[in-house]
Design a protein around this motif. Sequence first.
Motif, PDB file in Angstrom:
ATOM      1  N   GLU A 200       0.822  -1.215   0.000  1.00 50.22           N
ATOM      2  CA  GLU A 200       0.000   0.000   0.000  1.00 50.22           C
ATOM      3  C   GLU A 200       0.856   1.266   0.000  1.00 50.22           C
ATOM      4  N   VAL A 201       2.049   1.198   0.629  1.00 50.51           N
ATOM      5  CA  VAL A 201       2.925   2.369   0.675  1.00 50.51           C
ATOM      6  C   VAL A 201       3.392   2.739  -0.737  1.00 50.51           C
ATOM      7  N   ALA A 202       3.780   1.731  -1.516  1.00 48.59           N
ATOM      8  CA  ALA A 202       4.253   1.987  -2.875  1.00 48.59           C
ATOM      9  C   ALA A 202       3.126   2.521  -3.762  1.00 48.59           C
ATOM     10  N   TRP A 203       1.921   1.941  -3.636  1.00 49.63           N
ATOM     11  CA  TRP A 203       0.779   2.442  -4.417  1.00 49.63           C
ATOM     12  C   TRP A 203       0.484   3.902  -4.061  1.00 49.63           C
ATOM     13  N   HIS A 204       0.550   4.189  -2.772  1.00 48.44           N
ATOM     14  CA  HIS A 204       0.301   5.560  -2.284  1.00 48.44           C
ATOM     15  C   HIS A 204       1.312   6.533  -2.893  1.00 48.44           C
ATOM     16  N   GLN A 205       2.594   6.155  -2.867  1.00 50.37           N
ATOM     17  CA  GLN A 205       3.636   7.010  -3.419  1.00 50.37           C
ATOM     18  C   GLN A 205       3.502   7.145  -4.931  1.00 50.37           C
ATOM     19  N   LEU A 206       3.095   6.060  -5.587  1.00 52.99           N
ATOM     20  CA  LEU A 206       2.889   6.100  -7.035  1.00 52.99           C
ATOM     21  C   LEU A 206       1.767   7.084  -7.377  1.00 52.99           C
ATOM     22  N   GLY A 207       0.695   7.032  -6.605  1.00 49.85           N
ATOM     23  CA  GLY A 207      -0.411   7.966  -6.813  1.00 49.85           C
ATOM     24  C   GLY A 207       0.038   9.409  -6.685  1.00 49.85           C
ATOM     25  N   LYS A 208       0.889   9.690  -5.704  1.00 52.92           N
ATOM     26  CA  LYS A 208       1.378  11.057  -5.502  1.00 52.92           C
ATOM     27  C   LYS A 208       2.243  11.515  -6.674  1.00 52.92           C
ATOM     28  N   GLN A 209       2.988  10.572  -7.272  1.00 57.60           N
ATOM     29  CA  GLN A 209       3.806  10.927  -8.438  1.00 57.60           C
ATOM     30  C   GLN A 209       2.913  11.260  -9.637  1.00 57.60           C
ATOM     31  N   TYR A 210       1.888  10.438  -9.865  1.00 58.01           N
ATOM     32  CA  TYR A 210       0.962  10.727 -10.964  1.00 58.01           C
ATOM     33  C   TYR A 210       0.239  12.061 -10.728  1.00 58.01           C
ATOM     34  N   PHE A 211      -0.083  12.324  -9.452  1.00 55.32           N
ATOM     35  CA  PHE A 211      -0.737  13.597  -9.111  1.00 55.32           C
ATOM     36  C   PHE A 211       0.174  14.771  -9.454  1.00 55.32           C
ATOM     37  N   ALA A 212       1.477  14.602  -9.172  1.00 59.61           N
ATOM     38  CA  ALA A 212       2.442  15.681  -9.420  1.00 59.61           C
ATOM     39  C   ALA A 212       2.531  16.021 -10.904  1.00 59.61           C
ATOM     40  N   ILE A 213       2.362  15.008 -11.783  1.00 62.65           N
ATOM     41  CA  ILE A 213       2.432  15.286 -13.228  1.00 62.65           C
ATOM     42  C   ILE A 213       1.032  15.502 -13.820  1.00 62.65           C
ATOM     43  N   LYS A 214       0.031  15.609 -12.929  1.00 63.70           N
ATOM     44  CA  LYS A 214      -1.357  15.923 -13.306  1.00 63.70           C
ATOM     45  C   LYS A 214      -2.032  14.826 -14.134  1.00 63.70           C
ATOM     46  N   ASP A 215      -1.562  13.592 -13.969  1.00 60.91           N
ATOM     47  CA  ASP A 215      -2.254  12.457 -14.596  1.00 60.91           C
ATOM     48  C   ASP A 215      -3.232  11.913 -13.547  1.00 60.91           C
ATOM     49  N   TYR A 216      -4.376  12.591 -13.419  1.00 63.59           N
ATOM     50  CA  TYR A 216      -5.280  12.329 -12.307  1.00 63.59           C
ATOM     51  C   TYR A 216      -5.980  10.978 -12.418  1.00 63.59           C
ATOM     52  N   THR A 217      -6.193  10.506 -13.618  1.00 61.08           N
ATOM     53  CA  THR A 217      -6.848   9.201 -13.792  1.00 61.08           C
ATOM     54  C   THR A 217      -5.974   8.091 -13.227  1.00 61.08           C
ATOM     55  N   LYS A 218      -4.688   8.107 -13.576  1.00 56.60           N
ATOM     56  CA  LYS A 218      -3.763   7.086 -13.061  1.00 56.60           C
ATOM     57  C   LYS A 218      -3.528   7.275 -11.563  1.00 56.60           C
ATOM     58  N   ALA A 219      -3.509   8.520 -11.119  1.00 55.27           N
ATOM     59  CA  ALA A 219      -3.347   8.781  -9.678  1.00 55.27           C
ATOM     60  C   ALA A 219      -4.503   8.160  -8.904  1.00 55.27           C
ATOM     61  N   LEU A 220      -5.715   8.336  -9.423  1.00 53.50           N
ATOM     62  CA  LEU A 220      -6.899   7.785  -8.760  1.00 53.50           C
ATOM     63  C   LEU A 220      -6.821   6.262  -8.691  1.00 53.50           C
ATOM     64  N   ALA A 221      -6.393   5.641  -9.789  1.00 51.75           N
ATOM     65  CA  ALA A 221      -6.262   4.171  -9.807  1.00 51.75           C
ATOM     66  C   ALA A 221      -5.240   3.709  -8.774  1.00 51.75           C
ATOM     67  N   ALA A 222      -4.126   4.432  -8.671  1.00 58.65           N
ATOM     68  CA  ALA A 222      -3.082   4.046  -7.711  1.00 58.65           C
ATOM     69  C   ALA A 222      -3.591   4.136  -6.272  1.00 58.65           C
ATOM     70  N   PHE A 223      -4.312   5.208  -5.958  1.00 65.65           N
ATOM     71  CA  PHE A 223      -4.834   5.337  -4.593  1.00 65.65           C
ATOM     72  C   PHE A 223      -5.902   4.277  -4.313  1.00 65.65           C
ATOM     73  N   ASP A 224      -6.677   3.917  -5.329  1.00 65.61           N
ATOM     74  CA  ASP A 224      -7.649   2.825  -5.155  1.00 65.61           C
ATOM     75  C   ASP A 224      -6.935   1.511  -4.840  1.00 65.61           C
ATOM     76  N   PHE A 225      -5.818   1.245  -5.524  1.00 69.21           N
ATOM     77  CA  PHE A 225      -5.045   0.020  -5.248  1.00 69.21           C
ATOM     78  C   PHE A 225      -4.440   0.058  -3.842  1.00 69.21           C
ATOM     79  N   ALA A 226      -4.024   1.258  -3.404  1.00 70.13           N
ATOM     80  CA  ALA A 226      -3.503   1.392  -2.033  1.00 70.13           C
ATOM     81  C   ALA A 226      -4.580   1.029  -1.027  1.00 70.13           C
ATOM     82  N   ILE A 227      -5.821   1.462  -1.306  1.00 68.94           N
ATOM     83  CA  ILE A 227      -6.948   1.175  -0.404  1.00 68.94           C
ATOM     84  C   ILE A 227      -7.326  -0.302  -0.459  1.00 68.94           C
ATOM     85  N   ILE A 228      -7.253  -0.911  -1.652  1.00 66.76           N
ATOM     86  CA  ILE A 228      -7.511  -2.356  -1.767  1.00 66.76           C
ATOM     87  C   ILE A 228      -6.485  -3.131  -0.950  1.00 66.76           C
ATOM     88  N   SER A 229      -5.225  -2.668  -0.992  1.00 64.21           N
ATOM     89  CA  SER A 229      -4.154  -3.350  -0.249  1.00 64.21           C
ATOM     90  C   SER A 229      -4.298  -3.163   1.250  1.00 64.21           C
TER      91      SER A 229
END
Length: 459
Positions: A200-229
């Motif tokens: 979940e930590v890696a998914w969370h960090q991945l989401g923050k990276q996608y957020f930083a480059i404004k790829d919000y769709t992928k960021a949302l998917a990453a945070f969803d995977f963090a929550i699933i984990s």
Amino acid sequence: MEFSQNDNNNLPLTKFESMLKTNHVLFFDSEEFENIIHHYLNQGKVALAKKAIKLGLEQHPTSINLKLFKVEIYIFENYLDEADTLLNELYIIDPLNEEIYIQKANIFSKKDEHAKAIDVLKKALEFTEDISDIYSLIGMEHLFLDQFEDAKNYFMKCLEENPEDYSALYNMIYCFDFLEQNENAIEYLNNYLDNKPYCEVAWHQLGKQYFAIKDYTKALAAFDFAIISEDTFVGAYLEKGKVLEKLKRYNDAIESYTISLQLDDPTSFALLRIGFCYEKLGNDDLAVQYFYKTVHEDPLLDKGWIAITKFYNKKKNYQKALYYINKAINIDTENVIYWKLYAQINQRLNFLEEAERGYKKALELGNYEVDTWIARGDILLKLGEPEAAIFNFLQASEFYPENAELEYRLAGLYFLQHETEKGSFHLKNAVRSNPEYAFIIEELFPNVFKKTLVKKLLK
């Protein structure tokens, strides 16, 4: 070994504490002393750890591990020379002991000699079985030197040896962020997740990276995977809420923030964001309720008071807006935005002296926007302080030379002061720069506008 409340491992600890109360000296083997000391240090009970070290060395005067604990205490209390002397003695006895090198590096680090600390830690790599820990320590020393690329590489080495070291993972991502290597971080994290798909930590960090480059769709998917984990991961729900706001899915964002409030103690951040979401949805009643909840949860959160200020300002309830902007300024007296808002609210209430004070403070704090200079100068004119207004506009013109709005005002003020030559000079500059702003003279200086010379120059 950690002592717990529910097993037999805490018997030596109980015996030790009983001994302290009764002053009856009991015998412990050196390993028991080590566990007792380790327990107290983890609990932050340094005084008890020192007692255990003293009694331990009285019973086991040759124990290197107990002496290393003594070194650790010396370093903690900043007795670096004493720590260094004891380490040198221990090095002669046991030159292959990795802990001696680690503590030696710790001393260098405390003295801000981080390059020397790195050299010592590299020697420790030859003797250690916990190579990942040493890599992590070297990475930290490079961080102290602002050598982010080197630090990143050592944290990567640490994770190769121990993928479970989330502290190293966080530090590595910090380096990526500082170096603005978001794409590289994304690539690394995706590879990391290939081997640890439920981290979940890696998914969370991945989401923050996608957020930083404004790829919000992928960021949302990453945070969803963090929550699933990890479905109780509060940070993931908060970050997911931020993404949903960016996607303008405000009801979904409210739901995500609300879940975070149910999982842990309420956070002022989540309450504030919910308030903003309701505001975007046009539900002002609920918005202001959550703004009030925010400042109730954290009365020192200036952003909460500002949210309430802006709410009432938008509603044109300037008295209430003024009350709350004062709350925010009392928390953060150096915030330019707050002072400017304070000035604007006072101006709308026709409290001109306070409005002028607010604009002046904003300028002193470095807000050199032209509208700040103009607002303050116009107020000084209304307050009957033409000399101060002239000085204000002259200062502004240093930042904005040949600005027509400033030149018209300087012309009008100089004509008011019967300084015709200076007035004519600035009026010519103004007309040359932008004749369409000539109405400034008519509106702000009606008596000046009537002068024959002024009318001639304007034509």
